[in-house]
Scaffold this active site. Structure first.
Site, short mmCIF file in Angstrom:
data_model
loop_
_atom_site.label_atom_id
_atom_site.label_comp_id
_atom_site.label_asym_id
_atom_site.label_seq_id
_atom_site.Cartn_x
_atom_site.Cartn_y
_atom_site.Cartn_z
N SER A 1 0.63 -1.42 -0.05
CA SER A 1 0.46 0.00 0.21
C SER A 1 0.93 0.87 0.00
N TYR B 1 -19.54 -20.60 -6.54
CA TYR B 1 -19.60 -20.96 -5.29
C TYR B 1 -19.90 -19.59 -4.34
N TYR C 1 -0.76 -19.25 -0.01
CA TYR C 1 -2.24 -18.29 0.95
C TYR C 1 -3.05 -18.88 1.62
N ASP D 1 6.75 -3.59 10.94
CA ASP D 1 6.03 -5.15 9.92
C ASP D 1 5.77 -5.41 11.86
N LYS E 1 -4.36 -19.18 6.05
CA LYS E 1 -5.57 -18.83 6.45
C LYS E 1 -5.87 -19.62 6.88
N ASN F 1 -6.64 -10.05 -9.76
CA ASN F 1 -8.03 -10.15 -9.90
C ASN F 1 -9.04 -9.75 -10.95
N GLY G 1 -1.24 -8.67 6.15
CA GLY G 1 -1.06 -10.43 5.71
C GLY G 1 -0.11 -9.59 4.10
N SER H 1 -10.89 -15.82 5.04
CA SER H 1 -11.57 -15.69 3.14
C SER H 1 -12.22 -17.12 3.06
N LYS I 1 -1.62 -11.29 0.19
CA LYS I 1 -2.87 -12.49 -0.10
C LYS I 1 -2.03 -12.47 -1.96
N ARG J 1 -19.29 -16.28 -8.88
CA ARG J 1 -18.47 -15.84 -7.24
C ARG J 1 -19.46 -14.89 -7.14
P1 NAD Z 1 -4.06 -5.34 1.69
O1 NAD Z 1 -2.72 -6.12 0.37
O2 NAD Z 1 -4.53 -4.71 0.02
O3 NAD Z 1 -4.01 -4.34 2.09
C1 NAD Z 1 -3.21 -5.67 3.65
C2 NAD Z 1 -2.07 -4.24 4.34
O4 NAD Z 1 -1.56 -5.50 5.63
C3 NAD Z 1 -1.05 -4.19 3.23
O5 NAD Z 1 -1.11 -2.46 3.05
C4 NAD Z 1 0.62 -4.33 3.57
O6 NAD Z 1 0.92 -3.40 3.08
C5 NAD Z 1 -0.20 -4.26 5.25
N1 NAD Z 1 1.16 -5.78 5.99
C6 NAD Z 1 1.30 -6.92 4.99
N2 NAD Z 1 2.26 -7.61 5.77
C7 NAD Z 1 2.60 -6.60 7.06
C8 NAD Z 1 3.16 -6.93 8.04
N3 NAD Z 1 3.40 -7.71 8.57
N4 NAD Z 1 2.96 -5.85 8.86
C9 NAD Z 1 2.54 -4.47 9.05
N5 NAD Z 1 1.81 -4.56 7.75
C10 NAD Z 1 1.60 -5.45 6.73
O7 NAD Z 1 -4.70 -6.95 0.96
P2 NAD Z 1 -6.62 -6.52 1.34
O8 NAD Z 1 -6.82 -7.21 0.56
O9 NAD Z 1 -6.93 -4.96 2.13
O10 NAD Z 1 -6.23 -8.29 2.68
C11 NAD Z 1 -6.42 -7.56 3.81
C12 NAD Z 1 -6.92 -8.82 4.78
O11 NAD Z 1 -7.99 -9.58 3.73
C13 NAD Z 1 -6.09 -9.98 4.15
O12 NAD Z 1 -5.34 -10.28 5.34
C14 NAD Z 1 -6.13 -10.84 2.95
O13 NAD Z 1 -5.64 -12.01 2.96
C15 NAD Z 1 -7.87 -10.81 3.12
N6 NAD Z 1 -8.99 -11.31 2.48
C16 NAD Z 1 -9.19 -9.96 1.64
C17 NAD Z 1 -9.74 -10.25 0.04
C18 NAD Z 1 -9.27 -9.71 -0.76
O14 NAD Z 1 -9.56 -10.20 -2.13
N7 NAD Z 1 -8.76 -8.95 -1.16
C19 NAD Z 1 -10.14 -11.99 -0.05
C20 NAD Z 1 -10.21 -12.74 1.97
C21 NAD Z 1 -9.02 -12.17 2.13
C1 UD1 Z 2 -8.78 -16.16 -5.93
C2 UD1 Z 2 -8.30 -16.49 -4.98
C3 UD1 Z 2 -8.76 -17.24 -4.30
C4 UD1 Z 2 -8.92 -15.49 -2.95
C5 UD1 Z 2 -9.35 -14.67 -3.75
C6 UD1 Z 2 -9.28 -13.33 -3.48
C7 UD1 Z 2 -7.47 -17.64 -7.09
C8 UD1 Z 2 -7.32 -19.60 -7.35
N1 UD1 Z 2 -8.25 -17.88 -5.99
O1 UD1 Z 2 -10.27 -16.05 -5.68
O2 UD1 Z 2 -7.95 -17.91 -2.76
O3 UD1 Z 2 -9.34 -15.55 -1.92
O4 UD1 Z 2 -8.98 -14.29 -5.20
O5 UD1 Z 2 -10.62 -12.20 -3.89
O6 UD1 Z 2 -5.96 -16.68 -7.63
N2 UD1 Z 2 -10.41 -14.44 -13.61
C9 UD1 Z 2 -9.96 -14.47 -15.58
N3 UD1 Z 2 -9.45 -13.38 -15.66
C10 UD1 Z 2 -8.89 -12.76 -15.17
C11 UD1 Z 2 -8.44 -12.85 -13.76
C12 UD1 Z 2 -9.58 -13.69 -13.54
O7 UD1 Z 2 -11.25 -14.60 -16.57
O8 UD1 Z 2 -7.81 -11.96 -14.99
C13 UD1 Z 2 -12.11 -15.08 -13.78
C14 UD1 Z 2 -11.72 -16.07 -12.56
O9 UD1 Z 2 -10.84 -17.25 -13.82
C15 UD1 Z 2 -12.42 -16.42 -11.37
C16 UD1 Z 2 -13.23 -15.26 -11.64
O10 UD1 Z 2 -12.63 -14.39 -12.65
O11 UD1 Z 2 -13.60 -17.62 -12.45
C17 UD1 Z 2 -12.77 -14.27 -10.92
O12 UD1 Z 2 -11.26 -14.57 -10.34
P1 UD1 Z 2 -10.88 -13.98 -8.81
O13 UD1 Z 2 -11.18 -12.43 -8.77
O14 UD1 Z 2 -9.18 -13.64 -9.75
O15 UD1 Z 2 -11.45 -14.34 -7.70
P2 UD1 Z 2 -11.07 -15.98 -7.56
O16 UD1 Z 2 -10.40 -16.92 -8.58
O17 UD1 Z 2 -12.69 -16.42 -7.37
#
Ligand code: NAD
Ligand code: UD1
Length: 343
Positions: free
Chosen positions: A39, A303, A152, A61, A156, A202, A85, A127, A87, A234
């Site tokens: 970030s 799912y 990853y 950290d 979790k 994503n 974390g 997640s 991700k 999704r």
């Molecule tokens: P993000 O990467 O935008 O935010 C995570 C933040 O944590 C970042 O700003 C990073 O700099 C900070 N960070 C990482 N390791 C650190 C450390 N050791 N010490 C201090 N700061 C640290 O991610 P996000 O999308 O906001 O996700 C937040 C949480 O939600 C994560 O744990 C992620 O695994 C979980 N999560 C995210 C998604 C998603 O799709 N975004 C889905 C399911 C779960």
């Molecule tokens: C992914 C992670 C999941 C994580 C989640 C966070 C994998 C296999 N799974 O989920 O563990 O918790 O992100 O949000 O990586 N897609 C395309 N083109 C692209 C990107 C994605 O077609 O360039 C499709 C993928 O095939 C999927 C859908 O879009 O069917 C969503 O993808 P994505 O946003 O990466 O999320 P997940 O795969 O559901």
């Protein structure tokens, strides 16, 4: 509700930054810790101008046990929301050690410091990936055994296990494990949003970068799945609904009867990749280029969440539509084509 001072780990990140605003709006105070590995510090000034409040932030950290301990020794903290974390699923396959060290290490040092300083309430970012490949749809919190298909995802599963064991052994610790489905969208101001570094993994940020001209076209990973239109489905959830879920969870912990409880945060609806592309086209007002390519390894066909537990126990329900998610993502991306500035 009594106002709390909430430590938001990873509060400069995508979901954390939106949750900081929601906590402030609900009348709580925050303290952010982020080392900016994924970030930019400029998010803080955006949060301050949106909230009209100073946001205390410490940059270190969280795997550093001594620094984490000192933070708890010097600051008053009532509850912790732990987002920090790494991700990226693909990256975790090539750098498993970094993922296990960072994700498990930060959780261990936080929970140690919490125990020592008698901080009893923790909300943890989990997640839907913990349901593995075999859970029946819709996913329910009672499903076992948890599993995952990437390092990853395993971090979790392991963190959920560690937190469950620690909560069971402690006197008074209360932990909510929030299992997010697919977080997308941005704040309605367009001032904060998702800003992935490098090529987005994503779907939503990739579509948004195609729409704004940073990428030529979307690669659609497979249209031969057994789903409504052949593309994967999704459960996309607006990041502001997710943020509201964190406020509901942190406020619920005091009255929670079990030491640890998991909650799905999703909408309960599946949206296909094609449906998402077309919804985004509507928000932008033009067609977006995409090409169907082969399936991505590890993708499941479809799912979504059963979020009944969050609704009945937390009094929380997602309210924002796919149209809202696309409109808000587009506002953020078009106002910030390159994401956050460096300084
Ligand atoms: P993000 O990467 O935008 O935010 C995570 C933040 O944590 C970042 O700003 C990073 O700099 C900070 N960070 C990482 N390791 C650190 C450390 N050791 N010490 C201090 N700061 C640290 O991610 P996000 O999308 O906001 O996700 C937040 C949480 O939600 C994560 O744990 C992620 O695994 C979980 N999560 C995210 C998604 C998603 O799709 N975004 C889905 C399911 C779960
Ligand atoms: C992914 C992670 C999941 C994580 C989640 C966070 C994998 C296999 N799974 O989920 O563990 O918790 O992100 O949000 O990586 N897609 C395309 N083109 C692209 C990107 C994605 O077609 O360039 C499709 C993928 O095939 C999927 C859908 O879009 O069917 C969503 O993808 P994505 O946003 O990466 O999320 P997940 O795969 O559901």
């Amino acid at each position: 509700m009594v106002a709390m001072r909430v430590l938001v780990s990873g509060g400069a990140g995508y979901i954390g930054s939106h949750t900081v605003l929601s906590l402030l709006e609900a009348g709580h105070d925050v303290l952010v810790v982020d080392d900016f590995t994924n970030s930019k510090p400029t998010v803080t000034s955006r949060l301050e101008s949106l909230s009209g409040q100073h946001i205390p932030l410490q940059s270190f950290d969280l795997t550093d046990v001594d620094k984490t301990e000192r933070l708890f020794a010097h600051e008053q903290i009532d509850a912790v929301i732990h987002f920090a974390g790494l991700k990226a699923v693909g990256e975790s396959v090539t750098k498993p050690l970094e993922y296990y060290a960072n994700n498990l290490g930060s959780t261990l040092s936080l929970v140690r410091a919490m125990s020592k300083h008698n901080v009893r309430h923790l909300v943890f970012s989990s997640s839907a990936t913990v349901y593995g490949d075999h859970a029946p749809v819709p996913y329910q919190e009672t499903y076992e055994p948890l599993a995952s298909s990437s390092p990853y995802g395993w971090t979790k599963v392991m963190q959920e296990q560690i937190l469950s064991d620690v909560a069971a052994a402690s006197d008074g610790l209360k932990i909510a494990l929030l299992r997010y489905f697919n977080p997308v969208g941005a704040h309605t101001s367009g001032e904060i949003g998702e800003d992935p570094q490098g090529i987005p993994n994503n779907l939503m940020p990739f579509i948004a970068q195609v729409a704004v001209g940073r990428r030529e076209k979307l690669s659609l990973y497979g249209d031969d799945y057994p789903t409504k239109d052949g593309t994967c489905e999704r459960d996309y959830i607006h990041v502001l609904d997710l943020a509201a879920g964190h406020v509901a969870a942190v406020e619920h912990l005091e009255s929670m009867s079990e030491p640890v409880r998991a909650f799905n945060l999703g909408t309960g609806e599946g949206t296909s990749v094609l449906q998402m592309i077309h919804a985004f086209e509507k928000a932008v007002g033009r067609e977006l280029p995409y090409e169907v390519v082969g399936r991505r390894a590890g993708d499941l066909p479809a799912y979504w969440a059963d979020s009944t537990r969050a609704e009945t126990e937390l009094g929380w329900k997602a309210t924002r539509s796919i149209e809202d998610m696309c409109a808000d993502t587009w506002r953020w991306q078009s106002q910030n084509p390159q994401g956050y500035p460096d300084a």
